[in-house]
Design an enzyme around this catalytic site. Structure first.
Site, PDB file in Angstrom:
ATOM      1  N   ILE A 350       0.629  -1.103  -0.001  1.00  0.00           N
ATOM      2  CA  ILE A 350       0.045  -0.048   0.183  1.00  0.00           C
ATOM      3  C   ILE A 350       0.872   1.388  -0.004  1.00  0.00           C
ATOM      4  CG2 ILE A 350      -1.727   1.150   1.342  1.00  0.00           C
ATOM      5  CD1 ILE A 350      -2.503  -1.625   2.592  1.00  0.00           C
ATOM      6  N   GLY A 351       0.816   2.054  -1.137  1.00  0.00           N
ATOM      7  CA  GLY A 351       1.840   3.330  -1.330  1.00  0.00           C
ATOM      8  C   GLY A 351       0.778   4.510  -0.802  1.00  0.00           C
ATOM      9  N   GLY A 352       1.688   5.519  -1.005  1.00  0.00           N
ATOM     10  CA  GLY A 352       0.938   6.925  -0.994  1.00  0.00           C
ATOM     11  C   GLY A 352      -0.230   7.017  -1.973  1.00  0.00           C
ATOM     12  N   GLY A 354      -2.139   4.802  -3.237  1.00  0.00           N
ATOM     13  CA  GLY A 354      -3.041   3.615  -3.179  1.00  0.00           C
ATOM     14  C   GLY A 354      -2.475   2.075  -3.242  1.00  0.00           C
ATOM     15  N   ARG A 355      -3.433   1.094  -3.278  1.00  0.00           N
ATOM     16  CA  ARG A 355      -2.793  -0.216  -3.341  1.00  0.00           C
ATOM     17  C   ARG A 355      -2.309  -0.855  -4.504  1.00  0.00           C
ATOM     18  NH1 ARG A 355      -6.094  -3.674   0.513  1.00  0.00           N
ATOM     19  NH2 ARG A 355      -6.353  -2.559   2.333  1.00  0.00           N
ATOM     20  N   VAL A 356      -1.348  -1.689  -4.285  1.00  0.00           N
ATOM     21  CA  VAL A 356      -0.769  -2.254  -5.559  1.00  0.00           C
ATOM     22  C   VAL A 356      -0.733  -3.616  -5.552  1.00  0.00           C
ATOM     23  CG1 VAL A 356       1.483  -2.378  -6.948  1.00  0.00           C
ATOM     24  CG2 VAL A 356       0.915  -0.250  -5.497  1.00  0.00           C
ATOM     25  N   ASP A 467       8.885  12.604  -5.915  1.00  0.00           N
ATOM     26  CA  ASP A 467       8.906  11.748  -4.575  1.00  0.00           C
ATOM     27  C   ASP A 467       9.952  10.666  -4.798  1.00  0.00           C
ATOM     28  OD1 ASP A 467       7.964  11.139  -2.111  1.00  0.00           O
ATOM     29  OD2 ASP A 467       6.132  10.210  -2.909  1.00  0.00           O
TER      30      ASP A 467
END
Ligand SMILES: *[C@@H]1O[C@H](CO)[C@@H](O)[C@H](O)[C@H]1NC(C)=O
Ligand SMILES: *[C@@H]1O[C@H](CO)[C@@H](O)[C@H](O)[C@H]1NC(C)=O
Ligand SMILES: *[C@@H]1O[C@H](CO)[C@@H](O)[C@H](O)[C@H]1NC(C)=O
Ligand SMILES: *[C@@H]1O[C@H](CO)[C@@H](O)[C@H](O)[C@H]1NC(C)=O
Ligand SMILES: *[C@@H]1O[C@H](CO)[C@@H](O)[C@H](O)[C@H]1NC(C)=O
Ligand SMILES: *[C@@H]1O[C@H](CO)[C@@H](O)[C@H](O)[C@H]1NC(C)=O
Ligand SMILES: *[C@@H]1O[C@H](CO)[C@@H](O)[C@H](O)[C@H]1NC(C)=O
Ligand SMILES: *[C@@H]1O[C@H](CO)[C@@H](O)[C@H](O)[C@H]1NC(C)=O
Ligand SMILES: *[C@@H]1O[C@H](CO)[C@@H](O)[C@H](O)[C@H]1NC(C)=O
Ligand SMILES: *[C@@H]1O[C@H](CO)[C@@H](O)[C@H](O)[C@H]1NC(C)=O
Length: 639
Positions: A350-352, A354-356, A467
């Site tokens: 789960i990244g900044g 959303g989910r991967v 980022d």
């Protein structure tokens, strides 16, 4: 003496005339000089590339051919014809392309892959001493090669930037209309390349297999080849692929100097692998459906109902403006199936944004990563999709390749190449995972620097990543560092109200000037890259709020240690004695250099790659008392 010369001249003539005309209807038992991925299949197909990425293959006629008569400077006429087929990994996405090439050497292994097509590399690109003449069949729109589109034929002279290029197709003899051909359709096509040594006209003609050569050539410039083609040259093919692969096949080839190339016997060419050709697939579907037509008619009503139900389940959004991105769209159903309905089991993280999820595309069995980005407002989606698709055209071995997208209610699905080794932060900061040795860390740093430099300088438009951090660096199968998520931060800009600018990024990586100006520049990326360098060398996160105050901010902690003369003690303790002192010194000091509080004092990514490659030494730096101007200074050459 004269007799001897005559005798040798005779032998030479005989020897050459025996080999300057050849015809291969298939390549079974043919003696070609092959390298890279190139090979001849048991069916007699010349296969230039296979399912390997970022690679190339060459197939050259084994002996050189004579292109100039003795003492004369003008190049003799030559003529060649061949049949090829390109079968891509994804139906609509090419990878690079192939060329018919004339080269002074039959060994082209020093050339590069991807958009350089296996004929040229970055250092010799454009150099007149290359003596490379190639006709390219290019299926990727590469900004570096200044390509006109992702489906073109071009003539390249010593340079990957084509001197002449045009969309693939042919002019019909019947009605004089131009008809497009899709190079990567998987269907075989025939090419004729002819040079007239007298008129210096260079003609390239393309046609679907079994269609005769059109009267009007696709390209027909006049080129004086006398300074480009040498007396003796090798002829053959090169092909290269990038992040995606394609199979490049040659089915038959004939060649002649000072005369017309012999015709190929099209009915004796070897067949393409059946399960790969879209042609066969189409035929099969047709045969299957024909008897079912009646049945289908009966089912139409039921079908319509079903569609409504499916629409609900696979609630995909599709607006008119998306037509231009059609080739980059994945059907929702396909992604749903690929990830088994976005099962938790397939969640990669789960990244900044959303989910991967990890997925396997049902048809091609290709592994992908699918990022679900929530996007409540409809506003800005169009700009974002346009931008992400256009950024997706960027290709570099240190960037994670974008493959396509899909829009569903309230979210965007972004499909990327799958990176089997996950993200770098797991290796750096996890106690349980095996740590990375120094040589790998240094390789990853150099890779990420090269990827970021490409974003900053490699395109007509500067791309700011916004980022950079260890968790946004992914590791491919060969443990190369690849930057992910580039351009994604823009989503929030597009989505936000027009008069506010959100600064997106991660604490610990945000350059100090952003607090004042909110103006994101390449220097703010460099600042974050500095923090990233320190993360990799020190095995610590850029910001660790749980530590005591003097140790919370990594940059400050490393700087303080440097002032005390303990710079090397900041290195990751898990490295033990495994490190190269000069490299560690470079990485730590460069990390601090990039973290300079004044944006103008930071190096550019170009300089950074030069420092890392050892091309330019890092300027000598002296730590000195921290005050308003900056935390450290460089020793002036005059002082
Ligand atoms: C591609 O060809 C090369 C050279 O022939 C071979 O080593 C490699 O295993 C092949 N890869 C695939 C995926 O077929
Ligand atoms: C292929 O051609 C090269 C160059 O003419 C020659 O040296 C080599 O022996 C040939 N190989 C075979 C198997 O005929
Ligand atoms: C580029 O190609 C040239 C000619 O083949 C070769 O001499 C040179 O070493 C290559 N450069 C690199 C960096 O591979
Ligand atoms: C072109 O290549 C030659 C031979 O490799 C080299 O000596 C020369 O410096 C190169 N020229 C440029 C402009 O790079
Ligand atoms: C081909 O294009 C290159 C630059 O892209 C240029 O330097 C060269 O002169 C051109 N050659 C010919 C024959 O037009
Ligand atoms: C052929 O392709 C070009 C773009 O390369 C496109 O503009 C044109 O509409 C196409 N023509 C046909 C008949 O499909
Ligand atoms: C080459 O061009 C010359 C001059 O235009 C013409 O006379 C000749 O027929 C051409 N040769 C071929 C093989 O087309
Ligand atoms: C072709 O180029 C060569 C050298 O570059 C020159 O000597 C010759 O005159 C040119 N031929 C024509 C017809 O312009
Ligand atoms: C072309 O190939 C076919 C099949 O191999 C053969 O029957 C035919 O005789 C060939 N034609 C010529 C003109 O060689
Ligand atoms: C095509 O068939 C061959 C042998 O029948 C098989 O090895 C190969 O994996 C198949 N390829 C695909 C893409 O299905």
């Amino acid at each position: 003496m004269l007799v001897k010369i005559f005798f040798w001249a005779l032998i030479l003539r005989l020897g050459l005339s025996a080999s300057d005309d050849f015809t291969y209807n298939g390549f079974k038992d043919v003696n070609l000089s092959l390298d890279g991925l190139a090979g001849i299949t048991s069916d007699g197909l010349l296969k230039l590339t296979n399912a390997t990425r970022h690679a190339m293959g060459h197939a050259m006629f084994p002996s050189p051919l004579r292109f100039k008569k003795s003492q004369a400077d003008n190049v003799l006429s030559f003529s060649t014809t061949f049949v090829f087929a390109i079968i891509p990994e994804y139906q609509t996405l090419g990878s690079a392309g192939f060329t018919f090439v004339l080269s002074p050497s039959k060994v082209l292994t020093k050339a590069s892959t991807d958009y350089l097509l296996g004929i040229i590399n970055i250092t010799n690109n454009g150099n007149a001493s290359n003596h490379i003449l190639a006709v390219e069949f290019d299926t990727w729109d590469s900004p570096q090669a200044e390509d006109i589109n992702d489906n073109h034929v071009g003539i390249d002279i010593n340079n990957i930037i084509s001197n002449y290029s045009t969309p693939a197709g042919f002019t019909s003899d019947d009605d004089g209309k131009f008809q497009n051909l899709t190079l990567l359709s998987g269907e075989p096509m025939q090419v004729w390349i002819e040079y007239n040594g007298t008129s210096m006209q260079f003609k390239v003609t393309l046609a679907p297999l079994w269609k005769p050569k059109a009267k009007v050539a696709l390209l027909s410039p006049t080129i004086n080849l006398s300074s480009i083609v040498l007396d003796h040259m090798y002829v053959g093919f090169s092909a290269s692929v990038g992040a995606l692969y394609s199979y490049h096949y040659i089915l038959g080839w004939s060649f002649n100097i000072d005369g017309q190339a012999p015709e190929l016997n099209l009915s004796s060419l070897p067949p393409l692998p059946q399960n790969l050709t879209s042609l066969e697939k189409k035929r099969k579907t047709l045969l299957l459906w024909l008897p079912l037509t009646l049945f289908l008619v009966l089912l139409t009503v039921a079908g319509a109902t079903l569609t409504v139900v499916r629409r609900k389940k696979f609630s995909e959004l599709h607006d008119d403006w998306e037509l231009e991105f059609e080739s980059n769209r994945f059907p929702y159903e396909q992604l749903y199936k690929a990830t088994r309905g976005f099962k938790e089991k397939y969640l990669l993280g789960i990244g900044g944004f959303g989910r991967v999820y990890r997925g396997v595309l049902p048809a091609s069995k290709v592994e992908v990563a699918v990022k679900r980005v929530s996007h409540e407002s409809k506003e800005g989606v169009r700009e974002f999709v346009a931008e992400i698709v256009s950024l997706g055209k960027l290709r570099h071995r240190n960037l994670v390749q974008f493959l396509g997208y899909c829009r569903s209610k309230g979210e965007l699905l972004l499909v990327y190449e799958y990176m089997p080794n996950g993200s770098l932060d797991k290796f750096l900061f996890s106690e349980t995972k095996q740590t990375l040795d120094w040589s790998l860390r240094f390789k990853i740093i150099k890779g990420v620097a090269s990827g970021l430099q490409y974003l900053h300088d490699g395109w007509d438009q500067v791309v700011i990543h916004r980022d950079i951090k260890a968790s946004n660096v992914l590791l491919d199968g060969d443990m190369n560092g690849r930057l992910g998520d580039f351009g994604l931060a823009r989503l929030y800009d597009h989505g936000a109200a027009p008069h506010t600018t959100n600064v997106v990024g991660t604490l610990g990586f945000l350059a100090p000037e952003l607090a004042r100006t909110c103006k994101i520049t390449t220097s703010s990326d460099v600042f974050a890259f500095g923090a990233f360098l320190l993360e990799v060398a020190c095995g610590r996160r850029a910001l660790e709020p749980n530590k005591q105050e003097s140790e919370q901010v990594l940059v400050e902690w490393v700087f303080a240690n440097w002032k005390m003369g303990n710079l090397y003690e900041t290195k990751d303790p898990r490295l033990g004695k495994d490190y190269v002192l000069e490299e560690l010194d470079l990485v730590l000091k460069l990390g601090l250099f990039c973290s300079h509080p004044l944006p103008s004092a930071r190096p550019s990514m170009r300089q950074i790659t030069q420092f890392l490659n050892g091309d330019v030494p890092l300027p000598e730096m002296l730590p000195y008392q921290c005050h308003a101007g900056g935390i450290f200074q460089f020793r002036n050459e005059s002082s």
